[in-house]
Design an enzyme around this catalytic site. Structure first.
Site, PDB file in Angstrom:
ATOM      1  N   ASP A 195     -80.469  -6.133  -9.019  1.00  0.00           N
ATOM      2  CA  ASP A 195     -80.076  -7.050 -10.081  1.00  0.00           C
ATOM      3  C   ASP A 195     -80.277  -8.471  -9.563  1.00  0.00           C
ATOM      4  O   ASP A 195     -81.382  -8.978  -9.555  1.00  0.00           O
ATOM      5  CB  ASP A 195     -78.633  -6.783 -10.500  1.00  0.00           C
ATOM      6  CG  ASP A 195     -78.283  -7.392 -11.842  1.00  0.00           C
ATOM      7  OD1 ASP A 195     -78.842  -8.453 -12.175  1.00  0.00           O
ATOM      8  OD2 ASP A 195     -77.434  -6.832 -12.561  1.00  0.00           O
TER       9      ASP A 195
ATOM     10  N   ASN B 213     -81.401 -14.427 -18.495  1.00  0.00           N
ATOM     11  CA  ASN B 213     -80.598 -13.572 -17.630  1.00  0.00           C
ATOM     12  C   ASN B 213     -80.167 -14.270 -16.345  1.00  0.00           C
ATOM     13  O   ASN B 213     -78.987 -14.335 -16.026  1.00  0.00           O
ATOM     14  CB  ASN B 213     -81.400 -12.304 -17.325  1.00  0.00           C
ATOM     15  CG  ASN B 213     -80.648 -11.282 -16.514  1.00  0.00           C
ATOM     16  OD1 ASN B 213     -80.459 -11.442 -15.320  1.00  0.00           O
ATOM     17  ND2 ASN B 213     -80.213 -10.218 -17.174  1.00  0.00           N
TER      18      ASN B 213
ATOM     19  N   GLU C 183     -70.800 -11.019 -13.370  1.00  0.00           N
ATOM     20  CA  GLU C 183     -72.164 -11.474 -13.107  1.00  0.00           C
ATOM     21  C   GLU C 183     -72.186 -12.961 -12.748  1.00  0.00           C
ATOM     22  O   GLU C 183     -71.203 -13.674 -12.931  1.00  0.00           O
ATOM     23  CB  GLU C 183     -73.041 -11.254 -14.350  1.00  0.00           C
ATOM     24  CG  GLU C 183     -74.035 -10.110 -14.248  1.00  0.00           C
ATOM     25  CD  GLU C 183     -75.263 -10.478 -13.421  1.00  0.00           C
ATOM     26  OE1 GLU C 183     -75.223 -11.489 -12.705  1.00  0.00           O
ATOM     27  OE2 GLU C 183     -76.258  -9.741 -13.493  1.00  0.00           O
TER      28      GLU C 183
ATOM     29  N   ASN D  76     -85.442  -9.818 -13.962  1.00  0.00           N
ATOM     30  CA  ASN D  76     -83.994  -9.923 -13.806  1.00  0.00           C
ATOM     31  C   ASN D  76     -83.652 -11.038 -12.810  1.00  0.00           C
ATOM     32  O   ASN D  76     -83.983 -12.177 -13.045  1.00  0.00           O
ATOM     33  CB  ASN D  76     -83.446  -8.550 -13.378  1.00  0.00           C
ATOM     34  CG  ASN D  76     -81.994  -8.354 -13.729  1.00  0.00           C
ATOM     35  OD1 ASN D  76     -81.179  -9.246 -13.527  1.00  0.00           O
ATOM     36  ND2 ASN D  76     -81.657  -7.189 -14.243  1.00  0.00           N
TER      37      ASN D  76
END
Length: 300
Positions: A231, A121, A34, A178
């Protein structure tokens, strides 16, 4: 490879890719990759491997990969601020931190009105230095990507950290906010709602807001994901949006039309543009870091 790495859904996508280019796998030993962030000065990329509680660094000049930070407080999203410092959203620390040039760390925010954040996030830095971030509960839902805990706030919001450190909610009608990014001109903020992960038939879309200083208006759905859920994402200079999805990277024209896909053999989490010309798209996808060279440039 030939054109097998690309799916052209609209002729506008042809000018965005070179069919002779290929998606390269640069590293493949993550559990959930990520938050890629590229540093032009030393030609390297830093990203998060959340379940392994570490951050990794890829050297563009040698191809070598090493540990940048471990433990990392289950870091997720990363970005670069206006002074080329790394800014990180931490699941485990439930906070936003900045890595200074000397390697020390500064806690920018970890609470809202005295209550601990859920698990920040993703984040972006605006032209005025304010940091905008999303705060779903993925990092406190279990011990897999953070530390299981109850939410003190009781909801998942989008926040803005003023340059003086004040934290305020800017959007409170998300299920699971997100990825987020500003349009190239900074006038609009786009935010993913991946609430389908927790609510049956829940949102799996990107919303677009108008930015008025520290306030947001609008919030209409810009695009709905056709494979899994969105995402993270980034913009190129022409205002096209490149978003992670279950079957690769989806490219959207400024009018919201899905014009093409970069096929990736793993679920994509997040992307960023990098390289000396900002025309290399780095892709964090489940266990791996990928990259593809494009004939377009990422927005500054």
């Amino acid at each position: 490879m030939a054109d097998t790495d690309f799916e052209i859904l609209d002729e506008r996508f042809r000018r965005c890719v070179k069919l002779s280019a290929r998606v390269e796998r640069l590293y493949g030993e993550c559990r959930w990759a990520e938050g890629p962030a590229y540093f032009p000065a030393h030609r390297s990329l830093v990203w998060s491997d959340i379940p392994n509680d570490r951050m990794l660094r890829w050297d563009e000049t040698s191809g070598a990969v090493g540990v940048f930070r471990a433990p990392s407080n289950y870091s997720n999203g990363n970005t670069i601020d206006r002074e080329w410092r790394l800014v990180t959203a931490e699941h485990g620390g439930r906070r936003i931190t900045r890595t200074e040039h000397d390697g020390s760390m500064t806690v920018i925010a970890d609470r809202w009105q005295g209550k601990r954040l859920n698990s920040p996030n993703d984040l972006v830095v605006a032209a005025d230095g304010a940091i905008w971030f999303t705060d779903p509960a993925y990092g406190i839902d279990s011990n897999y990507e953070g530390i299981q805990a109850d939410s003190e706030i009781g909801a998942c919001h989008v926040y803005r950290i003023d340059p003086d450190g004040r934290v305020e909610i800017v959007a409170d009608d998300f299920v699971r906010p997100n990825g987020l990014a500003f349009s190239p001109d900074g006038r609009r903020l786009f935010v993913v709602d991946s609430g389908a992960s927790h609510v049956e038939n829940g949102p799996r879309h990107i919303r677009a807001f108008d930015v008025d200083g520290a306030r947001l208006t609008g919030g209409d759905v810009f695009a709905t994901c056709t494979s899994g859920s969105f995402d993270g994402f980034r913009f190129d200079e022409a205002g096209r949006l490149w978003a992670g999805a279950a079957d690769g990277v989806h490219c959207y024209a400024p009018d919201g039309a899905l014009i093409g896909k970069i096929r990736v053999p793993e679920r994509v989490a997040n992307v960023c543009f990098g390289g000396p010309k900002r025309n290399r798209l780095f892709i964090c996808a489940t266990t791996s870091l990928y990259a593809v060279l494009l004939p377009v440039n990422g927005a500054r």
